[in-house]
Each structure stands twice: as C-alpha cells, then as structure tokens.
Design a protein around this motif. Sequence first.
Motif, PDB file in Angstrom:
ATOM      1  N   ALA A  88       0.869  -1.145   0.037  1.00  0.00           N
ATOM      2  CA  ALA A  88      -0.035   0.020   0.053  1.00  0.00           C
ATOM      3  C   ALA A  88       0.886   1.077   0.011  1.00  0.00           C
ATOM      4  O   ALA A  88       2.205   1.281   0.442  1.00  0.00           O
ATOM      5  N   GLY A  89       0.239   2.243  -0.039  1.00  0.00           N
ATOM      6  CA  GLY A  89       1.073   3.578  -0.229  1.00  0.00           C
ATOM      7  C   GLY A  89       1.951   3.718  -1.342  1.00  0.00           C
ATOM      8  O   GLY A  89       2.988   4.374  -1.077  1.00  0.00           O
ATOM      9  N   THR A  90       1.607   3.243  -2.258  1.00  0.00           N
ATOM     10  CA  THR A  90       2.664   3.424  -3.394  1.00  0.00           C
ATOM     11  C   THR A  90       2.776   4.739  -3.991  1.00  0.00           C
ATOM     12  O   THR A  90       1.785   5.484  -4.107  1.00  0.00           O
ATOM     13  N   THR A  91       4.065   5.207  -4.069  1.00  0.00           N
ATOM     14  CA  THR A  91       4.124   6.660  -4.681  1.00  0.00           C
ATOM     15  C   THR A  91       3.992   6.719  -6.157  1.00  0.00           C
ATOM     16  O   THR A  91       4.667   5.785  -6.839  1.00  0.00           O
ATOM     17  N   ALA A  92       3.158   7.688  -6.625  1.00  0.00           N
ATOM     18  CA  ALA A  92       2.812   7.857  -8.000  1.00  0.00           C
ATOM     19  C   ALA A  92       4.054   8.543  -8.948  1.00  0.00           C
ATOM     20  O   ALA A  92       4.071   9.817  -9.131  1.00  0.00           O
ATOM     21  N   ALA A  93       5.005   8.039  -8.824  1.00  0.00           N
ATOM     22  CA  ALA A  93       6.304   8.689  -9.437  1.00  0.00           C
ATOM     23  C   ALA A  93       6.853   7.765 -10.449  1.00  0.00           C
ATOM     24  O   ALA A  93       6.775   6.712 -10.240  1.00  0.00           O
ATOM     25  N   ASN A  94       7.422   8.230 -11.575  1.00  0.00           N
ATOM     26  CA  ASN A  94       7.888   7.321 -12.588  1.00  0.00           C
ATOM     27  C   ASN A  94       9.212   6.742 -12.118  1.00  0.00           C
ATOM     28  O   ASN A  94      10.073   7.499 -11.423  1.00  0.00           O
ATOM     29  N   VAL A  95       9.615   5.326 -12.638  1.00  0.00           N
ATOM     30  CA  VAL A  95      10.832   5.006 -12.404  1.00  0.00           C
ATOM     31  C   VAL A  95      11.467   4.792 -13.845  1.00  0.00           C
ATOM     32  O   VAL A  95      11.074   4.561 -14.776  1.00  0.00           O
ATOM     33  N   ALA A  96      12.877   5.472 -13.701  1.00  0.00           N
ATOM     34  CA  ALA A  96      13.480   5.597 -14.905  1.00  0.00           C
ATOM     35  C   ALA A  96      14.558   4.682 -15.285  1.00  0.00           C
ATOM     36  O   ALA A  96      15.324   4.293 -14.237  1.00  0.00           O
ATOM     37  N   PHE A  97      14.496   4.106 -16.385  1.00  0.00           N
ATOM     38  CA  PHE A  97      15.434   3.080 -16.589  1.00  0.00           C
ATOM     39  C   PHE A  97      16.550   3.526 -17.334  1.00  0.00           C
ATOM     40  O   PHE A  97      17.508   2.806 -17.837  1.00  0.00           O
ATOM     41  N   GLY A  98      16.624   4.674 -18.300  1.00  0.00           N
ATOM     42  CA  GLY A  98      17.688   5.139 -19.016  1.00  0.00           C
ATOM     43  C   GLY A  98      17.546   4.883 -20.292  1.00  0.00           C
ATOM     44  O   GLY A  98      16.248   4.771 -20.786  1.00  0.00           O
ATOM     45  N   ASP A  99      18.568   4.600 -21.194  1.00  0.00           N
ATOM     46  CA  ASP A  99      18.547   4.533 -22.318  1.00  0.00           C
ATOM     47  C   ASP A  99      19.312   3.246 -23.097  1.00  0.00           C
ATOM     48  O   ASP A  99      20.125   2.782 -22.298  1.00  0.00           O
ATOM     49  N   ILE A 100      18.771   2.981 -24.432  1.00  0.00           N
ATOM     50  CA  ILE A 100      19.538   1.693 -24.857  1.00  0.00           C
ATOM     51  C   ILE A 100      19.893   2.495 -26.452  1.00  0.00           C
ATOM     52  O   ILE A 100      19.005   2.619 -27.136  1.00  0.00           O
ATOM     53  N   GLU A 101      21.147   2.543 -26.510  1.00  0.00           N
ATOM     54  CA  GLU A 101      21.640   3.206 -27.451  1.00  0.00           C
ATOM     55  C   GLU A 101      22.167   2.325 -28.929  1.00  0.00           C
ATOM     56  O   GLU A 101      22.612   1.243 -28.472  1.00  0.00           O
ATOM     57  N   LYS A 102      21.740   2.768 -29.927  1.00  0.00           N
ATOM     58  CA  LYS A 102      22.504   2.146 -31.208  1.00  0.00           C
ATOM     59  C   LYS A 102      22.349   0.761 -31.374  1.00  0.00           C
ATOM     60  O   LYS A 102      23.149  -0.061 -31.226  1.00  0.00           O
ATOM     61  N   VAL A 103      20.811   0.321 -31.670  1.00  0.00           N
ATOM     62  CA  VAL A 103      20.574  -1.083 -31.986  1.00  0.00           C
ATOM     63  C   VAL A 103      20.655  -1.177 -33.614  1.00  0.00           C
ATOM     64  O   VAL A 103      19.970  -0.610 -34.333  1.00  0.00           O
ATOM     65  N   THR A 104      21.967  -1.758 -33.879  1.00  0.00           N
ATOM     66  CA  THR A 104      22.033  -1.950 -35.148  1.00  0.00           C
ATOM     67  C   THR A 104      21.824  -3.451 -35.770  1.00  0.00           C
ATOM     68  O   THR A 104      21.378  -4.264 -35.149  1.00  0.00           O
ATOM     69  N   SER A 105      22.155  -3.559 -36.985  1.00  0.00           N
ATOM     70  CA  SER A 105      21.924  -4.868 -37.701  1.00  0.00           C
ATOM     71  C   SER A 105      22.927  -6.075 -37.198  1.00  0.00           C
ATOM     72  O   SER A 105      22.592  -7.246 -37.218  1.00  0.00           O
ATOM     73  N   ALA A 106      23.920  -5.408 -36.782  1.00  0.00           N
ATOM     74  CA  ALA A 106      25.043  -6.237 -36.096  1.00  0.00           C
ATOM     75  C   ALA A 106      24.759  -6.620 -34.771  1.00  0.00           C
ATOM     76  O   ALA A 106      25.177  -7.703 -34.287  1.00  0.00           O
ATOM     77  N   ASP A 107      24.139  -5.725 -34.071  1.00  0.00           N
ATOM     78  CA  ASP A 107      24.071  -5.636 -32.730  1.00  0.00           C
ATOM     79  C   ASP A 107      22.605  -5.541 -32.617  1.00  0.00           C
ATOM     80  O   ASP A 107      22.111  -4.204 -31.999  1.00  0.00           O
ATOM     81  N   ASN A 108      21.680  -6.272 -32.650  1.00  0.00           N
ATOM     82  CA  ASN A 108      20.208  -5.864 -32.563  1.00  0.00           C
ATOM     83  C   ASN A 108      19.528  -6.634 -31.609  1.00  0.00           C
ATOM     84  O   ASN A 108      18.270  -6.948 -31.701  1.00  0.00           O
ATOM     85  N   ASN A 109      19.974  -7.041 -30.558  1.00  0.00           N
ATOM     86  CA  ASN A 109      19.467  -7.443 -29.217  1.00  0.00           C
ATOM     87  C   ASN A 109      20.455  -6.801 -28.080  1.00  0.00           C
ATOM     88  O   ASN A 109      21.093  -7.482 -27.562  1.00  0.00           O
ATOM     89  N   LYS A 110      19.989  -5.705 -27.617  1.00  0.00           N
ATOM     90  CA  LYS A 110      20.717  -4.907 -26.355  1.00  0.00           C
ATOM     91  C   LYS A 110      19.740  -4.641 -25.299  1.00  0.00           C
ATOM     92  O   LYS A 110      18.645  -4.584 -25.329  1.00  0.00           O
ATOM     93  N   ASN A 111      20.478  -5.055 -24.130  1.00  0.00           N
ATOM     94  CA  ASN A 111      19.842  -4.960 -22.935  1.00  0.00           C
ATOM     95  C   ASN A 111      19.894  -3.483 -22.295  1.00  0.00           C
ATOM     96  O   ASN A 111      21.213  -2.908 -22.348  1.00  0.00           O
ATOM     97  N   CYS A 112      19.214  -2.879 -21.600  1.00  0.00           N
ATOM     98  CA  CYS A 112      19.164  -1.893 -20.762  1.00  0.00           C
ATOM     99  C   CYS A 112      20.172  -2.053 -19.572  1.00  0.00           C
ATOM    100  O   CYS A 112      20.302  -3.166 -19.007  1.00  0.00           O
ATOM    101  N   ALA A 113      21.320  -1.081 -19.431  1.00  0.00           N
ATOM    102  CA  ALA A 113      22.270  -1.020 -18.518  1.00  0.00           C
ATOM    103  C   ALA A 113      21.651  -1.302 -16.982  1.00  0.00           C
ATOM    104  O   ALA A 113      22.230  -1.788 -16.115  1.00  0.00           O
ATOM    105  N   THR A 114      20.623  -0.560 -17.084  1.00  0.00           N
ATOM    106  CA  THR A 114      19.787  -0.343 -15.569  1.00  0.00           C
ATOM    107  C   THR A 114      18.770  -1.432 -15.523  1.00  0.00           C
ATOM    108  O   THR A 114      17.958  -1.486 -16.191  1.00  0.00           O
ATOM    109  N   GLN A 115      18.622  -2.086 -14.167  1.00  0.00           N
ATOM    110  CA  GLN A 115      17.613  -2.749 -13.818  1.00  0.00           C
ATOM    111  C   GLN A 115      17.045  -2.093 -12.604  1.00  0.00           C
ATOM    112  O   GLN A 115      17.878  -1.369 -11.896  1.00  0.00           O
TER     113      GLN A 115
END
Length: 316
Positions: free
Chosen positions: A203-230
């Motif tokens: 209960a009492g969940t705070t109504a604020a967004n949780v930011a995970f950041g960016d996933i940069e440059k998904v290319t044909s050679a590197d087309n499955n990339k994970n976000c660095a932040t969990q």
Amino acid sequence: MKKFFIAIAAIATAAACSQNETISLDKGEAISFGNAFVENSVRATDPTYGTVALTKFNVYGTVTGTGNGTVNIFNGNEVTGSVGNNVWNCDNKQYWIAGALYQFVAVADGTVTADTNGMPTSIATIADSNSNVKDLLYATNGPITGKASGNDKVNFTFAHLLSKVHFTVTSNTEGGYYYSVKNIQVANYSAGTYTIGATTPWAGTTAANVAFGDIEKVTSADNNKNCATQKLLIPTTDSFDVTFTVEIYKEAGDADDASDDVLLGTTNYTKTVSQDLVAGNAYNFTIALSVGELIQFTVTTNPTWGNSTTNVPVLQ
C-alpha cells in the motif's frame, strides 16, 4: 511484450508466541546467526541476475517465558558477515535461556515500523537516491525453544519483497540504419509500504515514474541489446504504462563515428502493460522495433521500339 519469469520461494510468515510460563534465567550460550542467504541478487544492478553477496541485515527478536511476558532483545540491530564463509556478527550480545521461546525477524534494505514488542509490522522501501536499486529482503525464524546448551545458529532464508524489471530492445534494422531508445520509464511504482501478514500487503505506492535510462544504437550487427539499468518495483496486479522515445538514424560514414549520422525521425510511445508484477519474480520486457518496409522500384510498362515510315525527312 514478452516476459520471462524466475520463480522465488514464497515469503515465510512469523509464528506467534503465546507461552508465558516462568523458567530459569541462567545465562546460556550466546545467540548467533548463520546460514543466511538470498537465492538471487540483492542488488538490482547485476545484469545477469546472478548472485551478489549479502553483507548485512537488521535483526529483530523477542523472548517469551521469562516471567516478564514477551521481552524485546533485538531491535533492528545490524548483523554483518558473509554468505560465503557463514560468519555473522552482531554487537548486541544476547543469550539463550533454557525453555524460553524466541522469535526472530530479519530485514535488509527497508525502513521498519515495529509493534510494542519491537517486532516489525510493516516495511517501507527505501525512498532516497537508492530507491528502486536496493533490494528489499525479509526473513523470519521461530518460535525457537532455547536450550541450556547445543543451540543452533539462527538461520534466515530471505525472500524478495519486490519485483525486478529489465528492458531489452530487439530490431530487424538493415545495414546502415540503427535505433536508439531513450528515456524508458515505468509509471507510478517507485515506493511503497509492505504490511507483514496482510492479504494485500502493498500500500502507499508513490505515484512517480521509475527511470530506466537509454538503450543506444541497436544496429543490424548488434540487434539485441539490454538496458544497463535494472530496477526493483512494487508488486502489482494493475496495468501500468511504459513510456519511451524511439530515434532512427542513417549512418553517414564510419560506423564507429556517430557524429555525422543523420537523425531521420523521433517518435514518443506510451504502452500499457497488462502484466502482474509478482514479488520475487524478474521480468524482461522486450521492445521490438522494425525498420519498416524496404523502398523498392518496379516498372509498370516496358515499351518496345517501333519503326516509323510516315513523314520521315530525307536528309540531303
């Protein structure tokens, strides 16, 4: 969106102590702690979901049957040590009393509200700069009857009270194009309070967004990339929104130099996710991107050359 589950053991619930008989007060062996462990990582920043050593937790404990009712003996005292060598130390030295009943609770990375006996009734997630990257762990053991000698170490088997969330971007991007996914956020699950033993514990969940950041440059050679932040989120059975921005680029030259790449378009997305977040489960949400249709050409007619014999000038 695809989801992946890692099941974790259910949370144990503290048993009640009701005995109040008078017993011997001779000081026995010191109460010690051991075999504490956590099945998965205790920090959200481990990208492999592998084991990260637990190094400290806070212990709460009572003893009943000393002639004084229920007495608090541990009140959030810090226990430090190592899972690997199973050596755990607490500066608050307490001792077993033969025939007395003991109840213990352990909490890692939470803010506790306690009852009149000093035992936790609720646990709030950390709401500071470490929020959503600190695991919240809970364990209980008892009632345990004290012995004059031969008492075992108090064992804690921890359970996760939060859900772990991770993002992956996949793409069928063709050579020369790539995507960047910016500002991934999950809405409204940043902090809350867990009530021990409640049917609906959070209960009492705070109504604020949780930011995970960016996933940069998904290319044909590197087309499955994970976000660095969990991040670790409050469990929920409600739908929630995920927002992110997708940028598509055309490489202008050197693939290793993005300074002259051309931004072709930017699109903002809000996706509603109907997925329960269960305590102790890890979820990998996949953002699947497509470069779109290939530009192709076709000829609708294929005219042939004809010979004209009418009014053809004669060159003299």
